[in-house]
Design a protein around this motif. Structure first.
Motif, PDB file in Angstrom:
ATOM      1  N   THR A   8     -16.410 -29.008   2.439  1.00  9.33           N
ATOM      2  CA  THR A   8     -17.612 -28.582   2.655  1.00  9.33           C
ATOM      3  C   THR A   8     -18.111 -27.848   3.852  1.00  9.33           C
ATOM      4  O   THR A   8     -17.332 -27.959   4.805  1.00  9.33           O
ATOM      5  CB  THR A   8     -18.838 -29.752   2.421  1.00  9.33           C
ATOM      6  OG1 THR A   8     -18.521 -30.775   3.356  1.00  9.33           O
ATOM      7  CG2 THR A   8     -18.495 -30.471   1.124  1.00  9.33           C
ATOM      8  N   TYR A  13     -23.371 -30.471   4.206  1.00 13.75           N
ATOM      9  CA  TYR A  13     -23.082 -31.270   2.919  1.00 13.75           C
ATOM     10  C   TYR A  13     -22.059 -32.511   3.298  1.00 13.75           C
ATOM     11  O   TYR A  13     -21.100 -32.054   4.350  1.00 13.75           O
ATOM     12  CB  TYR A  13     -22.536 -30.442   1.794  1.00 13.75           C
ATOM     13  CG  TYR A  13     -23.378 -29.539   1.376  1.00 13.75           C
ATOM     14  CD1 TYR A  13     -24.502 -30.117   0.343  1.00 13.75           C
ATOM     15  CD2 TYR A  13     -23.605 -28.222   1.399  1.00 13.75           C
ATOM     16  CE1 TYR A  13     -25.332 -29.312  -0.299  1.00 13.75           C
ATOM     17  CE2 TYR A  13     -24.426 -27.216   0.980  1.00 13.75           C
ATOM     18  CZ  TYR A  13     -25.422 -28.084  -0.013  1.00 13.75           C
ATOM     19  OH  TYR A  13     -26.110 -26.980  -0.367  1.00 13.75           O
ATOM     20  N   ARG A  14     -22.202 -33.373   2.721  1.00 17.37           N
ATOM     21  CA  ARG A  14     -21.034 -34.611   2.808  1.00 17.37           C
ATOM     22  C   ARG A  14     -20.345 -34.625   1.336  1.00 17.37           C
ATOM     23  O   ARG A  14     -21.115 -34.984   0.381  1.00 17.37           O
ATOM     24  CB  ARG A  14     -21.891 -35.974   3.152  1.00 17.37           C
ATOM     25  CG  ARG A  14     -20.679 -36.901   3.198  1.00 17.37           C
ATOM     26  CD  ARG A  14     -21.402 -38.395   3.750  1.00 17.37           C
ATOM     27  NE  ARG A  14     -22.202 -38.049   5.070  1.00 17.37           N
ATOM     28  CZ  ARG A  14     -23.582 -38.483   5.156  1.00 17.37           C
ATOM     29  NH1 ARG A  14     -24.171 -38.976   4.340  1.00 17.37           N
ATOM     30  NH2 ARG A  14     -24.230 -37.945   6.392  1.00 17.37           N
ATOM     31  N   HIS A  16     -18.153 -36.744  -1.407  1.00 14.60           N
ATOM     32  CA  HIS A  16     -17.422 -37.963  -2.058  1.00 14.60           C
ATOM     33  C   HIS A  16     -16.864 -37.805  -3.210  1.00 14.60           C
ATOM     34  O   HIS A  16     -17.483 -37.417  -4.087  1.00 14.60           O
ATOM     35  CB  HIS A  16     -18.619 -39.110  -2.046  1.00 14.60           C
ATOM     36  CG  HIS A  16     -18.183 -40.217  -2.369  1.00 14.60           C
ATOM     37  ND1 HIS A  16     -17.396 -41.342  -1.526  1.00 14.60           N
ATOM     38  CD2 HIS A  16     -18.214 -41.000  -3.524  1.00 14.60           C
ATOM     39  CE1 HIS A  16     -17.149 -42.379  -2.086  1.00 14.60           C
ATOM     40  NE2 HIS A  16     -17.516 -42.203  -3.494  1.00 14.60           N
ATOM     41  N   GLN A  26     -24.560 -42.653 -11.155  1.00 14.22           N
ATOM     42  CA  GLN A  26     -25.119 -41.846  -9.925  1.00 14.22           C
ATOM     43  C   GLN A  26     -26.393 -41.555  -9.592  1.00 14.22           C
ATOM     44  O   GLN A  26     -27.247 -41.486 -10.650  1.00 14.22           O
ATOM     45  CB  GLN A  26     -24.304 -40.212 -10.328  1.00 14.22           C
ATOM     46  CG  GLN A  26     -24.587 -39.550  -9.414  1.00 14.22           C
ATOM     47  CD  GLN A  26     -23.834 -40.026  -8.244  1.00 14.22           C
ATOM     48  OE1 GLN A  26     -22.770 -40.236  -8.000  1.00 14.22           O
ATOM     49  NE2 GLN A  26     -24.379 -39.904  -7.002  1.00 14.22           N
ATOM     50  N   CYS A  30     -28.334 -35.330  -5.452  1.00 16.77           N
ATOM     51  CA  CYS A  30     -26.920 -34.656  -4.972  1.00 16.77           C
ATOM     52  C   CYS A  30     -26.622 -33.677  -6.187  1.00 16.77           C
ATOM     53  O   CYS A  30     -27.258 -33.672  -6.995  1.00 16.77           O
ATOM     54  CB  CYS A  30     -25.886 -35.920  -4.919  1.00 16.77           C
ATOM     55  SG  CYS A  30     -25.853 -36.622  -6.344  1.00 16.77           S
ATOM     56  N   ASP A  58     -28.385 -30.450  -9.483  1.00 10.47           N
ATOM     57  CA  ASP A  58     -29.550 -31.364  -9.015  1.00 10.47           C
ATOM     58  C   ASP A  58     -29.530 -32.509  -9.949  1.00 10.47           C
ATOM     59  O   ASP A  58     -30.323 -32.604 -10.947  1.00 10.47           O
ATOM     60  CB  ASP A  58     -30.754 -30.539  -8.883  1.00 10.47           C
ATOM     61  CG  ASP A  58     -31.932 -31.305  -7.903  1.00 10.47           C
ATOM     62  OD1 ASP A  58     -31.548 -32.468  -7.392  1.00 10.47           O
ATOM     63  OD2 ASP A  58     -33.150 -31.124  -8.250  1.00 10.47           O
ATOM     64  N   THR A  76     -19.418 -35.797  -5.515  1.00 11.92           N
ATOM     65  CA  THR A  76     -20.805 -35.597  -5.212  1.00 11.92           C
ATOM     66  C   THR A  76     -20.881 -34.949  -3.975  1.00 11.92           C
ATOM     67  O   THR A  76     -20.241 -35.216  -3.147  1.00 11.92           O
ATOM     68  CB  THR A  76     -21.517 -36.909  -5.138  1.00 11.92           C
ATOM     69  OG1 THR A  76     -20.665 -37.876  -4.193  1.00 11.92           O
ATOM     70  CG2 THR A  76     -21.501 -37.643  -6.650  1.00 11.92           C
ATOM     71  N   LEU A  77     -21.943 -33.999  -4.001  1.00  7.33           N
ATOM     72  CA  LEU A  77     -22.098 -33.602  -2.610  1.00  7.33           C
ATOM     73  C   LEU A  77     -23.590 -33.593  -2.082  1.00  7.33           C
ATOM     74  O   LEU A  77     -24.595 -33.502  -3.049  1.00  7.33           O
ATOM     75  CB  LEU A  77     -22.161 -31.858  -2.888  1.00  7.33           C
ATOM     76  CG  LEU A  77     -20.707 -31.328  -3.284  1.00  7.33           C
ATOM     77  CD1 LEU A  77     -20.919 -29.878  -3.312  1.00  7.33           C
ATOM     78  CD2 LEU A  77     -19.745 -31.658  -2.154  1.00  7.33           C
ATOM     79  N   GLU A  78     -23.834 -34.380  -1.048  1.00 11.25           N
ATOM     80  CA  GLU A  78     -25.204 -34.634  -0.627  1.00 11.25           C
ATOM     81  C   GLU A  78     -25.620 -34.045   0.571  1.00 11.25           C
ATOM     82  O   GLU A  78     -24.490 -33.704   1.650  1.00 11.25           O
ATOM     83  CB  GLU A  78     -25.146 -36.254  -0.196  1.00 11.25           C
ATOM     84  CG  GLU A  78     -24.893 -37.388  -1.313  1.00 11.25           C
ATOM     85  CD  GLU A  78     -24.808 -38.359  -0.907  1.00 11.25           C
ATOM     86  OE1 GLU A  78     -26.044 -38.980  -0.507  1.00 11.25           O
ATOM     87  OE2 GLU A  78     -23.979 -39.150  -1.213  1.00 11.25           O
ATOM     88  N   ARG A  79     -26.577 -33.532   0.826  1.00  8.88           N
ATOM     89  CA  ARG A  79     -27.186 -32.504   1.891  1.00  8.88           C
ATOM     90  C   ARG A  79     -27.417 -33.479   3.297  1.00  8.88           C
ATOM     91  O   ARG A  79     -27.932 -34.545   3.028  1.00  8.88           O
ATOM     92  CB  ARG A  79     -28.438 -31.840   1.486  1.00  8.88           C
ATOM     93  CG  ARG A  79     -28.860 -30.889   2.313  1.00  8.88           C
ATOM     94  CD  ARG A  79     -29.913 -29.940   1.736  1.00  8.88           C
ATOM     95  NE  ARG A  79     -30.046 -28.635   2.346  1.00  8.88           N
ATOM     96  CZ  ARG A  79     -29.381 -27.694   2.382  1.00  8.88           C
ATOM     97  NH1 ARG A  79     -28.074 -27.839   1.806  1.00  8.88           N
ATOM     98  NH2 ARG A  79     -29.623 -26.406   2.674  1.00  8.88           N
TER      99      ARG A  79
END
Length: 82
Positions: A8, A13-14, A16, A26, A30, A58, A76-79
């Protein structure tokens, strides 16, 4: 053995990554990418067949994801707040 590398943009982004060995719920807010490499899985009301990928840009409500057979992965990509 399957190796999955996710990259990323630093500070934006983070990521997982997890193998689907049991059902997961979930959380919202994310991006979710479901990879059904050599197995199939079910995500709430729809199925993801072996060899397919689903991208939920989203996640607006919690969703249950479970492997039906074989190996599936959830990315998963989290801002990240700046």
């Amino acid at each position: 053995m399957t190796a999955l590398n996710v990259m990323t943009r630093n500070g934006l982004y983070r990521a997982h990554v997890q193998a689907m060995v049991q059902a997961v719920t979930q959380k919202t807010g994310c991006v979710a990418i479901i990879l059904a490499f050599d197995g199939a899985c079910r995500c709430d009301a729809f199925a993801i067949d072996a060899g397919h990928v689903a991208v939920i840009e989203d996640v607006t409500q919690p969703m249950r994801i479970e492997a039906v057979y074989g190996t599936s992965f959830l990315v998963t990509l989290e801002r990240v707040m700046q």
